[in-house]
Design an enzyme around this catalytic site. Structure first.
Site, PDB file in Angstrom:
ATOM      1  N   ASP A   1       0.829  -1.219   0.000  1.00 57.38           N
ATOM      2  CA  ASP A   1       0.000   0.000   0.000  1.00 57.38           C
ATOM      3  C   ASP A   1       0.861   1.266   0.000  1.00 57.38           C
ATOM      4  O   ASP A   1       1.976   1.275   0.532  1.00 57.38           O
ATOM      5  CB  ASP A   1      -0.923  -0.023   1.232  1.00 57.38           C
ATOM      6  CG  ASP A   1      -2.116   0.903   1.063  1.00 57.38           C
ATOM      7  OD1 ASP A   1      -2.388   1.350  -0.077  1.00 57.38           O
ATOM      8  OD2 ASP A   1      -2.785   1.188   2.078  1.00 57.38           O
TER       9      ASP A   1
ATOM     10  N   THR B   1     -10.646  -7.270  -4.488  1.00 56.55           N
ATOM     11  CA  THR B   1     -11.895  -7.294  -5.268  1.00 56.55           C
ATOM     12  C   THR B   1     -12.463  -5.871  -5.347  1.00 56.55           C
ATOM     13  O   THR B   1     -13.049  -5.487  -6.359  1.00 56.55           O
ATOM     14  CB  THR B   1     -12.942  -8.237  -4.615  1.00 56.55           C
ATOM     15  OG1 THR B   1     -12.995  -7.974  -3.210  1.00 56.55           O
ATOM     16  CG2 THR B   1     -12.576  -9.684  -4.803  1.00 56.55           C
TER      17      THR B   1
ATOM     18  N   ASN C   1     -10.753  -3.115  -5.517  1.00 56.38           N
ATOM     19  CA  ASN C   1      -9.943  -2.196  -6.337  1.00 56.38           C
ATOM     20  C   ASN C   1     -10.516  -1.987  -7.742  1.00 56.38           C
ATOM     21  O   ASN C   1     -10.123  -1.050  -8.437  1.00 56.38           O
ATOM     22  CB  ASN C   1      -8.481  -2.649  -6.417  1.00 56.38           C
ATOM     23  CG  ASN C   1      -7.701  -2.438  -5.135  1.00 56.38           C
ATOM     24  OD1 ASN C   1      -6.805  -3.202  -4.799  1.00 56.38           O
ATOM     25  ND2 ASN C   1      -8.029  -1.395  -4.379  1.00 56.38           N
TER      26      ASN C   1
HETATM   27  C1  IPE Z   1      -5.790  -2.735  -0.073  1.00 56.33           C
HETATM   28  O1  IPE Z   1      -5.359  -1.428  -0.280  1.00 56.33           O
HETATM   29  C2  IPE Z   1      -5.640  -3.551  -1.295  1.00 56.33           C
HETATM   30  C3  IPE Z   1      -4.279  -3.712  -1.790  1.00 56.33           C
HETATM   31  C4  IPE Z   1      -3.198  -3.210  -1.252  1.00 56.33           C
HETATM   32  C5  IPE Z   1      -4.146  -4.517  -2.953  1.00 56.33           C
HETATM   33  P1  IPE Z   1      -6.362  -0.251  -0.628  1.00 56.33           P
HETATM   34  O2  IPE Z   1      -5.527   0.963  -0.763  1.00 56.33           O
HETATM   35  O3  IPE Z   1      -7.220  -0.627  -1.762  1.00 56.33           O
HETATM   36  O4  IPE Z   1      -7.268  -0.209   0.691  1.00 56.33           O
HETATM   37  P2  IPE Z   1      -8.132   0.938   1.347  1.00 56.33           P
HETATM   38  O5  IPE Z   1      -9.115   1.401   0.309  1.00 56.33           O
HETATM   39  O6  IPE Z   1      -7.216   2.044   1.762  1.00 56.33           O
HETATM   40  O7  IPE Z   1      -8.768   0.284   2.538  1.00 56.33           O
HETATM   41  C1  IPE Z   2      -1.613  -0.059  -3.325  1.00 55.11           C
HETATM   42  O1  IPE Z   2      -1.295   1.282  -3.461  1.00 55.11           O
HETATM   43  C2  IPE Z   2      -1.506  -0.799  -4.620  1.00 55.11           C
HETATM   44  C3  IPE Z   2      -2.739  -1.377  -5.109  1.00 55.11           C
HETATM   45  C4  IPE Z   2      -3.955  -1.233  -4.649  1.00 55.11           C
HETATM   46  C5  IPE Z   2      -2.567  -2.216  -6.260  1.00 55.11           C
HETATM   47  P1  IPE Z   2      -2.480   2.298  -3.560  1.00 55.11           P
HETATM   48  O2  IPE Z   2      -2.822   2.485  -4.991  1.00 55.11           O
HETATM   49  O3  IPE Z   2      -3.610   1.896  -2.704  1.00 55.11           O
HETATM   50  O4  IPE Z   2      -1.798   3.609  -2.994  1.00 55.11           O
HETATM   51  P2  IPE Z   2      -2.471   4.712  -2.084  1.00 55.11           P
HETATM   52  O5  IPE Z   2      -3.048   4.003  -0.898  1.00 55.11           O
HETATM   53  O6  IPE Z   2      -3.533   5.365  -2.904  1.00 55.11           O
HETATM   54  O7  IPE Z   2      -1.357   5.615  -1.712  1.00 55.11           O
HETATM   55 MG    MG Z   3      -4.107   2.283  -0.781  1.00 55.27          MG
END
Ligand code: IPE
Ligand code: IPE
Ligand code: MG
Length: 238
Positions: free
Chosen positions: A20, A66, A68
């Site tokens: 993340d 799921t 995302n």
């Molecule tokens: C969780 O991260 C999913 C992955 C890292 C693949 P997200 O960035 O999607 O989660 P939330 O929305 O902050 O909870």
């Molecule tokens: C996690 O990084 C990667 C995936 C969900 C694939 P994010 O895209 O959630 O990054 P932030 O949380 O927006 O910084």
């Molecule tokens: Mg994230």
């Protein structure tokens, strides 16, 4: 290798990482979010090898939930392209390091190109014995439990005598529980990651965003893990 004496440390069998902070990493640099994903995926390769070399047996990587799919089409499309490249271009990396690759998650609505690249990688690495990388892609913890319940219901198995261990066999992968769960970027939640397997995990929440989470940061996680007293509901162990 870094300057940490691993012989003095406890090595978790199964590590989970919620990858993340890619988007915020890019934003900080005035870059589009997709550049953060590029940097994150680049980091993933070296870091995974390092973690397995340090004696971890299973590494579960949460790379796409799921949920995302709610993101902008451009970002989702870019990530799908990154998956195809990661799986196709790194076959030699997994083979040279004897790594078995498995996946957890649903097929629908992944593009065909991703499913094909995934299946080829699984097939090619299935006999490797030097550690397992479990990519959690289009993964949801509730979906996994629901899918297991459906399989059980359709199998006609005797549910009255079923144990926790029996239930595990119906999950996407039959893997041990998570010992150490790391979520980068300072967020303090599971976001639907491996709900069953995380029951007794130790949690570690570094503020570092994933593209900047390197070997020395993992060492710190292991040092912290070593200091934890895992009681599993029993009495103090010291
Ligand atoms: C969780 O991260 C999913 C992955 C890292 C693949 P997200 O960035 O999607 O989660 P939330 O929305 O902050 O909870
Ligand atoms: C996690 O990084 C990667 C995936 C969900 C694939 P994010 O895209 O959630 O990054 P932030 O949380 O927006 O910084
Ligand atoms: Mg994230």
């Amino acid at each position: 290798m870094n300057n940490v004496d691993y012989s003095q440390l406890k090595i978790p069998t199964h590590v989970g990482i919620i990858v993340d902070g890619n988007g915020r990493w890019a934003k900080e640099r005035g870059l589009p979010r997709i550049k953060g994903h590029d940097a994150g995926f680049e980091n993933l390769k070296q870091l995974s090898l390092y973690i397995l070399k340090r004696g971890v047996k299973v590494l579960s990587l949460y790379v796409f939930s799921t949920e995302n799919f709610k993101r902008a089409e451009e970002e989702v499309g870019h990530l799908m392209g990154l998956f195809v490249r990661l799986y196709k271009k790194n076959l030699s990396l997994f083979m040279d390091n004897n790594i078995k690759v498995v996946f957890s998650g649903r097929d629908e609505p992944l593009p065909k190109s991703v499913i094909e690249a995934r299946d080829e990688l699984v097939e090619a690495t299935k006999n490797n014995t030097g550690g397992i990388v479990n990519f959690c892609m289009n993964y949801g913890g509730r979906a996994e439990i629901m899918d297991a319940v459906r399989k059980i219901a359709h199998s006609g198995v005797d549910v009255d005598t079923m144990t926790d261990e029996d239930f595990r066999h119906y999950l996407y992968q039959d893997l041990p529980d998570i010992d150490l769960m790391i979520r980068t970027s300072g967020e303090l939640r599971l976001s639907n990651f491996l709900l069953w397997q995380n029951s007794y995990a130790e949690f570690y929440f570094p503020k570092t965003k994933f593209p900047d989470f390197h070997e020395a940061d993992f060492d710190q996680a292991i040092i912290e893990y070593t200091s934890r007293d895992r009681r599993f509901g029993g009495i103090k162990n010291s």
